[in-house]
Design a protein around this motif. Structure first.
Motif, PDB file in Angstrom:
ATOM      1  N   CYS A 194      41.313  15.104 -29.693  1.00  0.00           N
ATOM      2  CA  CYS A 194      41.287  13.685 -30.027  1.00  0.00           C
ATOM      3  C   CYS A 194      41.565  13.546 -31.519  1.00  0.00           C
ATOM      4  O   CYS A 194      41.010  14.295 -32.333  1.00  0.00           O
ATOM      5  N   VAL A 241      51.438  11.830 -29.227  1.00  0.00           N
ATOM      6  CA  VAL A 241      50.150  11.142 -29.219  1.00  0.00           C
ATOM      7  C   VAL A 241      50.142  10.010 -28.197  1.00  0.00           C
ATOM      8  O   VAL A 241      51.136   9.311 -28.000  1.00  0.00           O
ATOM      9  N   ASP A 298      47.931   6.548 -27.412  1.00  0.00           N
ATOM     10  CA  ASP A 298      47.012   5.590 -28.016  1.00  0.00           C
ATOM     11  C   ASP A 298      46.612   4.610 -26.920  1.00  0.00           C
ATOM     12  O   ASP A 298      47.421   3.783 -26.482  1.00  0.00           O
ATOM     13  N   GLN A 348      42.956   7.941 -29.582  1.00  0.00           N
ATOM     14  CA  GLN A 348      44.252   8.598 -29.675  1.00  0.00           C
ATOM     15  C   GLN A 348      44.077  10.068 -29.349  1.00  0.00           C
ATOM     16  O   GLN A 348      43.209  10.738 -29.919  1.00  0.00           O
TER      17      GLN A 348
END
Length: 462
Positions: free
Chosen positions: A162, A105, A107, A203
């Motif tokens: 997303c 991921v 961020d 994210q």
């Protein structure tokens, strides 16, 4: 909501240290976008230091009756990022922090570019699961607001990968949402064109990426043969990316560009491309060099003054059941004045079942055909058009775009809303759909696109 005479000096303090600009030079410089067609001079520009600045200004603008629009790198062509004249424009490029990019991921703040994310992920051996946009110097918030389309044909839109958003709502609240938390807001913001709120942080899913990319380019004189071979490649499943491109001056040569990824053993064309014409070119590159190729092309164009050209782009999503009929009707209408040395035509297929139902991206109804949705872009610009001919050329191109839109809709297609197709206000409202209900007082008004294109250029699209 109606823009009134506003004393911007009475705006509230900005808790995150941002700045508010309302001098004439700054406002005029922000009055258009990449298309250089729509014009709307904002009343002020907010350069936020964090989401608190945006929230404070949204609350104040709601009280003052002032519409608000956010924009990033100005890469739309019909005024999508412009507030109605006198409104507040939020320059998201000042919020570009990469909070963390780790396996699985990323961020990041909404003003970070896709290139920022791709580079940080590449450094740890990962990539965007969705694949990136072709041109990477686009803000993450802007891409998520329109949908985001890559050449990675199996993953849906960037919005589909997303996993979480921070948003400033129409009431000036800063909230977090995901598929589990406030799912209605999450859905409305992804592909929602900024009508549900301003995305300030996101994210995105990442997956591991091999080091190398092999790309084959195959030339066709018949676009239907290229489309048929793309379907074959999809059935075989050996390639990760696919598109068709058309370039000046050979506007009737259709290049199928297909790429696959590898680490040690390069793929064999005899297996992947069996039964297809011999490739015109085979290229092996690092994933980073492959993915940033379009950035280099844009950089050269910008250096040569391309930003100042007018760009009436047409961007439409056609269902697989209609793509052959749409192309057969449309190809004869594309001439030398539609594709200049600095413009391009593109066809991107995406597996229709890869798109989720939990975003606001408007897509054709799936079913029938090849199981694909096809993004068809004709990215025209005024390069090479004599200055005195540009107004007539622009009007013809906008009418052309409207005709292609009507044809697409009649065949079950939809608009991909980054270009310059003159729709009515009612058509934009229908496209925006229920996400507008999250903004009952019209803080995030529909952009200036429909009136700017329609009124400034004398178009009747009723």
């Amino acid at each position: 909501m109606h823009t009134t005479t506003v004393n911007w000096r009475q705006a509230p303090p900005l808790p995150n240290g941002g700045t508010l600009h309302f001098d004439a030079a700054t406002r005029l410089a922000a009055a258009s976008d990449l298309g250089q067609i729509a014009q709307a001079v904002p009343g002020a520009i907010l350069r936020p230091g964090g989401p608190g600045d945006i929230a404070a200004m949204v609350r104040w603008c709601a009280e003052q009756g002032v519409p608000v629009r956010a924009r990033g790198c100005e890469h739309t062509d019909g005024g999508q990022g412009l507030p109605p004249a006198g409104g507040l424009q939020v320059d998201m490029t000042t919020m570009a922090a990469l909070h963390s990019v780790r396996p699985g991921v990323a961020d990041v703040a909404a003003g970070a570019t896709i290139r920022d994310v791709v580079e940080a992920a590449w450094q740890i051996g990962y990539r965007l699961t969705s694949g990136p946009t072709g041109y990477l110097k686009l803000t993450l918030g802007g891409v998520l607001s329109v949908g985001g389309w890559s050449s990675v044909w199996r993953e849906g839109a960037i919005t589909d990968r997303c996993v979480g958003l921070e948003i400033v709502t129409a009431t000036g609240d800063i909230v977090w949402c995901s598929r589990e938390e406030r799912p209605e807001l999450f859905r409305a913001a992804l592909g929602g064109l900024g009508m549900a709120g301003i995305i300030t942080r996101a994210q995105l899913a990442l997956c591991m990426v091999p080091t190398m990319v092999r790309t084959w380019t195959i030339n066709y004189s018949n676009v239907h043969h290229a489309i048929a071979d793309m379907r074959t490649l999809a059935d075989r499943g050996d390639v990760v990316e696919m598109m068709i491109q058309v370039r000046h001056p050979d506007i009737h040569t259709y290049q199928l560009v297909a790429s696959t990824y590898y680490d040690r053993q390069s793929p064999k064309p005899g297996r992947v491309l069996r039964g297809m014409p011999a490739p015109e070119q085979t290229l092996d590159r690092l994933y980073w060099d492959h993915t940033t190729e379009v950035d280099q092309l844009y950089a050269t164009a910008f250096e040569n003054g391309w930003r100042a050209t007018e760009k009436p782009w047409s961007d439409l999503i056609i269902p697989g059941r209609s793509i052959d009929a749409y192309v057969a009707a449309t190809i004869p209408e594309i001439g030398p004045r539609d594709l200049s040395p600095t413009s391009i035509g593109l066809w991107f297929p995406h597996r229709s079942d890869a798109f989720g139902t939990d975003t606001a991206l408007r897509l054709p109804t799936p079913g029938g055909g090849d199981g694909m949705h096809w993004l068809v872009d004709i990215l025209s610009d005024s390069t090479g058009i004599p200055t005195h001919d540009v107004p007539d050329w622009r009007t013809r191109a906008l009418h052309r775009n409207r005709g292609w839109y009507d044809r697409a809709v009649s065949m079950g297609g939809t608009i991909y809303p980054i270009g310059a197709t003159p729709l009515t206000t009612e058509e934009w409202r229908e496209h925006i759909g229920p996400q507008a209900d999250l903004d009952p007082h019209g803080v995030f008004q529909p952009w200036a696109s429909a009136p700017a294109l329609q009124w400034q250029h004398g178009l009747d699209v009723r």
